[in-house]
Design an enzyme around this catalytic site. Structure first.
Site, PDB file in Angstrom:
ATOM      1  NE  ARG A   1       5.611  -0.176  10.579  1.00 33.32           N
ATOM      2  CZ  ARG A   1       4.478  -0.419   9.727  1.00 33.32           C
ATOM      3  NH1 ARG A   1       4.291   0.351   8.643  1.00 33.32           N
ATOM      4  NH2 ARG A   1       3.486  -1.080  10.248  1.00 33.32           N
TER       5      ARG A   1
ATOM      6  NE  ARG B   1       7.313  -2.100   6.402  1.00 26.68           N
ATOM      7  CZ  ARG B   1       6.299  -1.990   6.354  1.00 26.68           C
ATOM      8  NH1 ARG B   1       5.468  -1.496   5.487  1.00 26.68           N
ATOM      9  NH2 ARG B   1       5.572  -2.640   7.595  1.00 26.68           N
TER      10      ARG B   1
ATOM     11  CE  LYS C   1      -2.158  -1.402   3.894  1.00 30.35           C
ATOM     12  NZ  LYS C   1      -1.638  -2.664   3.756  1.00 30.35           N
TER      13      LYS C   1
ATOM     14  NE  ARG D   1       1.585  -5.212  10.873  1.00 28.63           N
ATOM     15  CZ  ARG D   1       2.775  -5.025  10.320  1.00 28.63           C
ATOM     16  NH1 ARG D   1       3.974  -5.486  10.875  1.00 28.63           N
ATOM     17  NH2 ARG D   1       2.979  -4.347   9.293  1.00 28.63           N
TER      18      ARG D   1
ATOM     19  NE  ARG E   1      -5.203  -2.438   9.510  1.00 30.99           N
ATOM     20  CZ  ARG E   1      -3.960  -1.539   9.387  1.00 30.99           C
ATOM     21  NH1 ARG E   1      -4.058  -0.661   8.669  1.00 30.99           N
ATOM     22  NH2 ARG E   1      -2.950  -2.134   9.699  1.00 30.99           N
TER      23      ARG E   1
END
Ligand code: AP5
Length: 259
Positions: free
Chosen positions: A185, A141, A27, A196, A102
């Site tokens: 993160r 990431r 995203k 998640r 969400r």
């Protein structure tokens, strides 16, 4: 960019795009394509919430642990942040929601809010990916705090990256544009990703069904360049069709930031 916007008097139909997909779908990676096509800001609820955590307020302390574990933050906190943010001047021509809604409660709350403003979601772009690639994407990431730019150690490394004992040397992980340090993160771990994904599977079927009329699905597998190209085609189509719809309107109204 200017051409597809239609305004009569002060009224502008806002383009309200939502980006849907599991953690790591891409995203944040495709958002710049949508942003550059439409000239509207990307509002990531994850980024807004991480800002709150950094401010070390009462709310920040409350949500810090939840976010590290990969749990959803309570709807009322997210809604309050979002309601304030979409009234900023830079949202006068629209905005991109990244990571919102969400839950069905959030989807319905958004609709109520938009209906009050005589608006609606103009497109829900669902990035569909093979679940087996998510862990690799998330755990590799690195992010740039100020711009929200995202990198990946193998698919999109920063130019400065150097390896030390076969792994990226953190000292060399720097943003391509500013040279500032990148960070990982706290919730980008295999454990938090599991949590998640539980929330994703619990809520997403309902959310995708809710947006079935506004939904466009893009194949999120393949290289970053391939996926961005697919999104670019979808946005071109969207801009052509909304240009026609927008020109059918004959309304005079006030920009949302002045309400
Ligand atoms: P949030 O920040 O929204 O995270 P997320 O939805 O889990 O999504 P990600 O940012 O992890 O993934 P992405 O799809 O943007 O992937 P990206 O483009 O970076 O939310 C974080 C937390 O905040 C939540 O867990 C929750 O606690 C809270 N929260 C947020 N919104 C909330 C809400 N509305 N209600 C309640 N709580 C909320 O890509 C990932 C990596 O893969 C990158 O390194 C990228 O370079 C790489 N990559 C991307 N595409 C490709 C490709 N095609 N090929 C190879 N590599 C790729």
């Amino acid at each position: 960019e200017e051409e597809h916007r239609s305004s009569v008097g002060d009224f502008v139909m806002r383009d309200i795009i939502i980006l849907l997909g599991p953690p790591g779908a891409g995203k944040g990676t495709v958002a710049p394509v949508v942003k550059s096509k439409l000239g509207v800001p990307q509002l990531s609820t994850g980024a807004l919430l991480r800002d709150v955590v950094r401010q070390d307020s009462k709310t920040g302390r409350k949500i810090k642990g939840m976010m590290q574990k990969g749990e959803l933050v309570p709807d009322e906190i997210v809604m309050k942040l979002l309601k304030e943010r979409i009234l900023h001047k830079d949202c006068d021509r629209g905005f991109i929601l990244d990571g919102f809604p969400r839950t069905m409660e959030q989807a319905k709350a958004l609709d109520t809010l938009l209906t009050e403003m005589r608006e609606r979601v103009t497109m829900a772009l669902y990035i569909k990916v093979d679940p087996s690639i998510l862990e690799k994407r998330i755990c590799g990431r690195w992010c740039h705090k100020r711009s929200g730019r995202v990198y990946h150690v193998s698919s999109h490394p920063p130019k400065s990256m150097k390896l030390k004992n076969g792994a990226p040397d953190p000292q060399t992980m720097r943003d391509d544009k500013t040279g500032e340090a990148l960070y990982q993160r706290a919730d980008d771990t295999p454990e938090a990703l599991k949590r998640r994904l539980v929330d994703f599977h619990k809520h997403y079927d309902g959310i995708l069904e809710y947006y079935r009329k506004a939904k466009k699905t893009v194949n999120g597998n393949g290289s970053i360049q391939e996926v961005r190209k697919r999104v670019s085609f979808i946005m071109d189509d969207h801009m052509t069709s909304t240009f026609v719809i927008r020109n059918a309107y004959d309304l005079v109204d006030t920009p949302k930031s002045k309400l």
